[in-house]
Design a protein around this motif. Sequence first.
Motif: not given
Lengths: 329, 268, 269
Positions: C17-25, C79-88, C123-127
């Motif tokens: 969760g912390a990792s993801f929120s840092a990603n998002l920020k 969406t799958a490709f994006g999700l993989a790069h958004v999270v990982a 990865v920004v463009s993955a969003w």
Amino acid sequence: MGAISARGLSKTFSAKVKPEGLAASLRSLVKPERRLVEAVRGVSFEVERGEAVAFLGPNGAGKSTTIKMLTGILHPSGGRAEVLGLDPSRRRVELARSIGAVFGQKSQLWFHLPPSDSFRLLGAVYELDRRAFEARRDELAERFGIRDYLDVPVRKLSLGERIRCEIAASLLHSPAALFLDEPTIGLDVVAKREVRALLEELRADEGTTIFLTSHDIGDIEKVCKRAIVIHHGAVVVDESMKDLKHRSLAKKLVGVKYARPTAIELPGLEPVKRTADAARFEVDTRAHRIEELLRALVELGEVEDLTVEDESLESVIAAIYEDGAGRKE
Amino acid sequence: MSSAAALKARKYLVAASASARARAAYRGDFLGSVIAYCLFVFVFSRVWRSAYAARPSIAGYDYAMSLWYFVVAEIPYFGSSGHFRELAGDIKSGQVAYLVARPYGFVGYRFAQAAGSSLVAVLPILGAGAALGGLVAGPPPLGSAAQAALLAASLALALALQILLQLALALTAFWVEENSAFLWIYQKLALVAGTLLPLEFLPETASRIARWTPFPALAYAPARILVAFAPGPSLRLLGAQAAWCAAAWILCLALYGRGRRRLVSQGG
Amino acid sequence: MDLSIRGRARAYATFLGASFSANLKSVLEYRANFLLQVFGMMLNNAAFALFWGILIDRTGGIGGYSFEDVMVVWALVSTAFGLAHVVAGNVRSLGDIAVRGELDVYLLQPKDAFVNVLCSRTVVSAWGDFLYGYLVLCLLPGLSAGRLLLFSLLAAEGALVFAAAFAAAECLAFFLGNSRSLSEALHEFLLSFSLYPEKVFDPGMRWAFYTILPSGFIAFVPLAAFKAMDWGLVPILFLVAAAYMAASYALFRAGLRRYESGNQMGTRL
């Protein structure tokens, strides 16, 4: 109780030899030629808890390899390492909870985020509970004087500010031992002094064991009480800073300048540099008495300037490196 | 040519050959683009095979024509990657301030560099395209030496236009920080207008509009010259390409002139 | 410290969760760039939609896909490709990270290095890819809560397979040294094959879609499940995804042992 212990620690890499030319390249695809490189050969030392030790050596001496073995990143090919009672190569994750590491070149802060966000993430990585985390963060922010930068993206910080945040980040989980690899590289004089003072304070207040590599003699003099020098993968010097400094007292640098051209001749001592009216001597105080030398110089003519300096610690260490090179095989 | 003019021209040639050699040194680098190109051609050969399973021709193209069209249309695109990013990066990082002060025509020099590196990148793609096309669609529809010459000229012009338009788009970095959006829009329009599909496949109106844009000069022209050669129309395509190249060159000069003035007055 | 499975799971959840929120920020630090990349990716995907529209209009269908099928596949894969790069977000840089010796930072932290390194970037463009699928889904007729849920589950499963396959290709760097071109080619192959109808490819190569280039579990089977609203396939697909993950993880562990031995990795002494 011992904090870090290395016994006959050694590391041999097998490196692929890159051949020249196309035919040889193709041959090496099938049957690569390998060469064994002994990066670390039988290094032994002990570091007590709360000690600050400088780990020195010229480039390629095996410093990084040794630190990597002590922190569990690399597995030794021989010998044993023990850090805080754990074998790093077997129990890296467990050990990671009680050690901190600052590698000057590799940041653990997120470049685009303010340090406070990286701190929060590290809090989660080290599983600190929230209250303990916040208390520790505030304490470190106070001590490191970084409160004002906590919410500024790292990319906008100066290198000195960044390194302070970097060290604070590696202390969030109150590690018992801190490994620093070139922590002051690229810093200006003032920032260097600040970082050194912080490390000294940390050791005094929290009893943190500090294991530091640096090419900066100032880091070593100010922070460490003991120096271990390795060269070609083996320990060549392991002594207290005091003893190391004593070596430097053994040699004096004497410079003299006369008001007019003078024939500067001393029996049994050749100057390392000489002009018509000035000269510079390196004097081994075990062979010559310094006061006799000075008297002799004054008698030669009208002295305009006379300087006597200890040999710098830097040249002492350089001499050890060169000496070590001679002792190689 | 006088020796002064020869010296002047020489620096552009040297720039081109230096960047060509630099590009050639990174072999792994264009192995990637060759693989991507081959994959793309292969996948499309399967798509076309499936599309032509039930009919002999679509919009006047048979299977072999469609495939060879695709093989050629993709070459300028795959052979010209990276020029936008290089120049835009130099402008955004402020590096350009050191480059404008040198004694050369900036646009010409950058073009020479890009052309040199593209020339090296495009050769393996050309080879791979010829081999793969032959494998899946039979021998290429090359009838005469004249056609081959026109095809080569058209490919060169398409590559030149790709480079010039990328440079022009990159030069907008003097004014717009995040100008990669322009590149994307440009690339996607090019993709639809003649790179993925022949113009004849587009709906009537769309096709007619597309012919008035520079996009057909990037891909359609050389591909069409290979699959449907006719001296008159083919020469007209070549002429249009040359005209677009000239226009793009002028655009680059104009953008650079204004951008440079801005750089001087605002200090970057 | 809580060493029970639940305690460990909670610690990892907090960490992720912390990792993801840092990603998002970190993404939102560059809002303009973020929007631009999202928009750019959507535009890219839309260009291909146009291509398919034209082609299917001319032919009536390719490889058994109608225009709507193509759109659903693009939505799922995107969406799958994006999700993989958004999270990982490091899922396609793992090899470079290992070759440059930057794995050290992750090895010095008391978290599983595989999860830690993969999830420490977005990865920004993955969003843009991630959102594009939902946009398409909303534009297709027959939107319902059930379809939305099934779509999300299938895309999540696809993201796991994508991440596992990409990471496995990256792990080649541990064994081959610089394997950039090869890894990238594998990435391209997997993505490209997923975006075209299975039936256009030769029967002789389709086995690959269910083994080394698992487009079958990212696109072909999920498409069938989505069209038939077949919920029964979901748990099976997740089991397959878990198996791919496990294999990828095992490959990473094997690679890590080489990393720890210090050999093969360009030997930086």
